[in-house]
Design an enzyme around this catalytic site. Structure first.
Site, mmCIF file in Angstrom:
data_model
loop_
_atom_site.group_PDB
_atom_site.id
_atom_site.type_symbol
_atom_site.label_atom_id
_atom_site.label_comp_id
_atom_site.label_asym_id
_atom_site.label_seq_id
_atom_site.Cartn_x
_atom_site.Cartn_y
_atom_site.Cartn_z
ATOM 1 N N LYS A 1 3.975 -7.146 4.048
ATOM 2 C CA LYS A 1 3.856 -5.521 3.559
ATOM 3 C C LYS A 1 3.812 -5.011 4.966
ATOM 4 O O LYS A 1 3.133 -5.422 5.595
ATOM 5 C CB LYS A 1 2.517 -5.560 2.753
ATOM 6 C CG LYS A 1 1.236 -5.742 3.091
ATOM 7 C CD LYS A 1 0.407 -4.690 4.141
ATOM 8 C CE LYS A 1 0.445 -3.477 3.602
ATOM 9 N NZ LYS A 1 -0.351 -2.412 4.230
ATOM 10 N N THR B 1 0.820 -1.123 0.024
ATOM 11 C CA THR B 1 -0.093 -0.156 -0.066
ATOM 12 C C THR B 1 0.917 1.361 -0.168
ATOM 13 O O THR B 1 1.451 1.614 -1.163
ATOM 14 C CB THR B 1 -0.999 -0.184 1.297
ATOM 15 O OG1 THR B 1 -0.167 -0.220 2.493
ATOM 16 C CG2 THR B 1 -2.017 -0.980 1.049
ATOM 17 N N THR C 1 0.703 -6.599 13.097
ATOM 18 C CA THR C 1 1.469 -5.566 12.790
ATOM 19 C C THR C 1 1.583 -5.334 11.257
ATOM 20 O O THR C 1 2.217 -4.283 10.644
ATOM 21 C CB THR C 1 2.881 -5.421 13.620
ATOM 22 O OG1 THR C 1 3.752 -6.545 13.034
ATOM 23 C CG2 THR C 1 2.616 -5.613 14.930
#
Length: 415
Positions: free
Chosen positions: A194, A168, A205
């Site tokens: 990611k 992202t 996380t």
């Protein structure tokens, strides 16, 4: 690169490196027109599987579905999209996650229960399901066409596209493959992750997917993943936020024919932990707006849990992170963060070092050169050592500094 002293070595192949695993990424146009945003991982055979998930009580719809699908300890494929979290959407979100599993299963001739589903992106917006479904159909065709029909370099490139598709705000693609020689043969491991923002040590996380061709029973796999997560992803923090979509999933299809035992199991377990730590550190380095990588090591603690609590607390402190950005040797913030960690320790025994320069001893400041300290803190990598006098346990946490750019990235993330 891995340390040459380790009994494993780094190889090409990414998430597809282990025998019988294939992966690809496609451009489904979920949020951006020309970005890889949907990834598919497939095992030729059913695999033992385990996962760890966010402790946030607000859980995304695909995460809830994946937890259900892992109840039998088996899986054969993972479908992941970026650009939309599919979270907080009620029945619409549940249906979208189920449809992702259903269509993937249909395209791969599998049962929906053997499909794990994951999403990442903006919370509270409806998933553009038509685009996602079209992307799944394309990805399924691509991944099935890979079987025995492409070179290793091409297979590696497709795996890289899969790792790119789950990004992202990440600036760096995070993937790794390792192999371990055993008496019975070779075990391979692939991993991709990611994470850049909304990162805090409260499981998981971020997103992380692990594949291996080792033969591992599901109960052992579950214990191994928990230990690896506790040492790695639960010790990394960027901004103190824990997402609704965090998960780490591991699949072991056994196609190597090697079932590690004894020392080989210890080596395999260490390889999994090291791969996870490598990804955790990569996430910290890629923290949103980060200019410095921060490693906090706490030694001399009375217990492992105390060491971990203090390391995480120091690494999470916005005041410490801001000081590191400003190249200010403000050791008092470090000791204060240790003090509110919740761990019991004697502050009058604490010594503190910044990139090797001792700035405090027995809980009090030492005379030191501010100029020397400033020069040391100009380094991209900053190591904080907190040495207690309470015991022999130690732990390491990883994070980054807090910069103005973090605000810029997150101020208008949704729009």
């Amino acid at each position: 690169m891995m340390d040459k002293l380790y009994p494993w070595k780094e190889i090409n192949g990414g998430i597809s490196a282990p025998l019988g695993f294939y992966a690809c990424g496609v451009k489904a146009g979920i949020k951006y027109k020309d970005k890889y945003d949907l990834a598919l991982i497939l095992s030729e055979t059913p695999a033992s599987a385990a996962g760890t998930f966010t402790r946030n009580v607000v859980k995304a719809h695909p995460l809830v579905l994946t937890e259900k699908h892992l109840a039998d300890g088996k899986a054969q494929a993972v479908i992941v999209n970026s650009g939309n979290a599919n979270a907080c959407m009620g029945e619409i979100g549940d249906n979208a996650a189920s449809e992702m599993a259903k269509v993937t299963a249909e395209e791969l001739a599998l049962a929906p229960e053997d499909i794990l589903v994951s999403s990442t992106g903006v919370i509270g917006q409806e998933l553009p399901l038509a685009k996602v479904i079209a992307g799944i159909r394309t990805a399924a065709k691509e991944v099935q066409a890979l079987k025995g029909k492409v070179s290793e370099s091409e297979k590696t490139e497709y795996a890289h596209q899969a790792a790119s598709a789950i990004m992202t705000t990440d600036m760096v693609c995070k993937e790794l493959a390792l192999e371990l020689q055993c008496a019975q043969g070779t075990i391979k491991l692939g991993i991709m992750a990611k994470g850049s923002g909304m990162i805090h040590p409260n499981m998981g996380t971020m997103l992380c997917f692990i594949t291996t061709d080792a033969q591992v029973a599901q109960d052992k796999l579950k214990g191994l993943l928990k230990a690896a997560t506790d040492e790695s992803f639960n010790m990394v923090t960027v901004d103190g936020d824990t997402s609704t979509n965090d998960m780490v999933v591991i699949l072991a299809n056994g196609l190597s024919g090697v079932a590690p035992e004894g020392q080989e199991w210890e080596n395999f377990s260490a390889m999994v932990r090291e791969a996870c730590c490598t990804m955790a550190k990569a996430i910290a380095r890629d923290g949103e707006g980060a200019s410095k990588f921060l490693e906090v090591k706490v030694a001399g603690a009375a217990s492992l849990e105390a060491a971990r609590m203090i390391a995480r607390s120091v690494c999470s402190s916005n005041l410490v992170k801001s000081a590191m950005y400003g190249e200010d040797a403000n050791w008092g913030r470090i000791l204060a963060a240790a003090g509110y960690s919740g761990a019991s320790f004697d502050p009058n025994k604490a010594d503190i070092y910044l990139n090797g320069l001792q700035v405090a001893a027995h809980g009090q400041g030492l005379p030191f050169s501010e100029t020397e300290a400033s020069v040391l803190l100009k380094n991209t990598d900053i190591k904080v050592d907190v040495v207690l006098g309470d015991g022999k346990e130690q732990a390491v946490a990883w994070g980054c500094d807090l910069t103005h750019k973090y605000i810029d990235i997150n101020a208008d993330y949704r729009t």
